[in-house]
Design a protein around this motif. Structure first.
Motif: not given
Length: 553
Positions: A295-315
């Motif tokens: 959950t803490a890592v997910a919070l970091g991903s949220i703070l980075l934003g969709v393009d830098k967070g979710v997109r990169r992790l999904s790739e």
């Protein structure tokens, strides 16, 4: 009224990040403005949320978490009783609803309504076919495929080979359909067809209905990207009042508990893998620490934003999943997997009518304990997956949309189950690896990988996959929850998404401590039931909405 927004002077950018229709589209004439009922301002940070939907949802969820954690011993038997009652008495509702969604999507493909283009008659896709298919593939992958990819085929094979048992005139075995006692080949076909049934056309029909409805009423009708918008043809302006509030609140509950089920399964499997690989104790404390860390890592991903967070992790996850799948195919029984793909697909189609029958089932344990749970789980996940699919499918015709969303992820699921499940069955049947059948559900994938080369590396990759799926699910789920509780706004302040990410982790922890996997399954079924009714009513709105739209030529 049908109009071209560009000709009428309306901005092509739309409202709050939702693009306006391109070309002729039947916009709904409403005075409602996205976010007009929101509370916005600054407390110690910026807020922009729908007071009633957010307030009620948050209060009920936090109360639920408190009660479950404070009364762990008392709530566990309650969860068991609720699950048994709902699946035992109302499983036919889930099975029937799944059939309605599948039949509707197939019928729509062959009607003139399939020519409607999502986003307006002149809209063009935002992504190429390859990019779009990749994102649909990503949507089809998740913690569930990791958890059940080996365990479900192996479990169904064992129950099918065991045959049927009857006590006091009632079947007590867990075998699908009529079982296949003593027939190894028939049991294998039945086990794979039952597994594919749970991961094939039906779940993707559920997602298709939600995604199509959201895309139609947002991109073509100009309404907020939230579940209540689907019901405008039925409720009119009342959809912005309490009837709509209730729909969105139910969507929040369904999404939260659907996500919590997946997160709980992921934590259970990841800790089992960590114990298997590194000897880390597989206990509640480990699972809690893991959930908190992720959950803490997910919070970091949220703070980075969709393009830098979710997109990169999904790739990253997509690449890792493809590598693991390809590895199993190449070093496992390659020919058996290749032939099994088509054999399993054929067995699935042959058994599909019997497996989807909602009435008069003799295999009550299978249809109630497996299928009813799955269907409720998919329904609970549908706002989450549906909103993602809708947002990447603008510009597609309804026919393109439905064919792709039904077939692409379903095909991937068949290949995944055939590769992992087929390899496990081959090890068990042809090489005497009894440990696969003896291991717990959360450990069976790691036992299968242990029989292949580079076992430590592939097991570590599998654990990483589960964890990253956990992070992306939490991150993306909090975005969907925030959109719903912010009145349809897609760019609400980040602290609200952080709140929902923390709540998702808290619910997963509470349910694991208050009843384990049974509690997770119970809440998925409990929230899936009312939302199934919501979606069934929404089917009428979809047809009515499509009938009023201009069609692409």
């Amino acid at each position: 009224m049908t109009q071209d927004p560009k000709k009428s002077g309306e901005s092509s950018e739309g409202v709050d990040g939702v693009p306006a229709p391109e070309g002729p589209a039947n916009l709904i004439d409403t005075d409602y403005q996205i976010g007009q009922d929101n509370f916005s301002g600054k407390v110690s940070f910026n807020l922009d949320l729908h007071g009633k939907v957010f307030g009620i949802s948050a209060a009920v969820i936090l109360f639920f978490v408190f009660i479950t954690l404070a009364m762990q011993n008392q709530v566990e038997p309650i969860y068991n009783a609720v699950f048994d009652y709902l699946t035992g008495n109302l499983s036919w509702v889930f099975l029937l609803a799944g059939n309605v969604f599948l039949v509707l999507t197939i019928i729509l493909i062959f009607t003139p309504l399939a020519k409607v283009r999502l986003g307006g008659a002149k809209a063009r896709p935002d992504f190429s076919y390859m990019g779009w298919f990749s994102m649909l593939f990503a949507a089809g992958m998740g913690i569930g495929l990791m958890f059940y990819g080996v365990s479900e085929p192996v479990t169904h094979y064992g129950t099918a080979m065991g045959g049927t048992t009857v006590e006091d005139g009632v079947r007590t075995d867990w075998a699908p359909l009529g079982a296949a006692e003593g027939d190894q080949e028939a049991a294998q076909r039945l086990s794979m067809s039952a597994t594919i049934f749970h991961w094939g056309l039906h779940p993707w029909a559920i997602y298709s209905v939600v995604a199509l409805a959201l895309a139609l009423f947002s991109f073509n009708k100009g309404l907020p990207l939230t579940i209540r918008s689907i019901f405008y043809p039925l409720l009119g302006e009342r959809v912005w009042g309490w009837p709509g509030h209730i729909v969105d609140i139910l969507a929040v509950f369904a999404t939260l508990f659907g996500l919590a089920t997946s997160l709980g399964l992921g934590a259970t499997q990841a800790t089992a893998g960590l114990e298997h690989l590194f000897g880390i104790p597989n206990v509640d404390a480990t699972r809690i620490v893991l959930i908190m860390g992720i959950t803490a890592v997910a919070l970091g991903s949220i703070l980075l934003g969709v393009d830098k967070g979710v997109r990169r992790l999904s790739e990253i996850n997509l690449i890792l999943a493809a590598i693991l799948l390809l590895f199993v195919i190449l070093v496992g029984p390659t020919l058996a997997i290749a032939l099994g793909f088509f054999e399993n697909l054929g067995a699935y189609l042959v058994n599909l009518p019997a497996l989807s029958n909602p009435f008069g089932r003799e295999d009550a344990n299978f249809s109630q304990g497996w299928t009813a749970f799955y269907w409720s789980w998919w329904i609970a996940w549908s706002p989450f997956v549906g909103m993602f699919i809708a947002r990447v499918s603008r510009g597609r015709t309804v026919r393109e949309f439905l064919i792709a969303v039904l077939l692409i992820p379903s095909t991937v699921s068949v290949l995944w189950m055939t590769a992992l499940g087929g390899t496990a069955l081959d090890q068990y049947l042809n090489h005497g690896v009894q440990a696969i059948a003896d291991a717990g559900l959360d450990l069976q994938m790691f036992v299968m990988l242990e029989q292949l080369p580079l076992a430590e590396i592939t097991s570590f990759v599998a654990i990483t996959l589960v964890i990253v799926f956990f992070v992306t699910s939490s991150d993306s789920g909090s975005l969907v929850l925030d959109t719903i509780t912010a009145g349809g706004k897609v760019d609400a302040p980040k602290p609200q998404r952080i709140f929902w990410a923390v709540v998702e982790g808290a619910i997963a922890i509470a349910l694991l401590l208050g009843g384990g996997l049974q509690a997770l399954q119970t809440m998925a079924v409990s929230m899936g039931l009312p939302f199934a009714v919501v979606l069934l009513i929404g089917c009428f709105s979809i047809v009515k909405g499509l009938m009023s739209e201009p069609r692409a030529q």
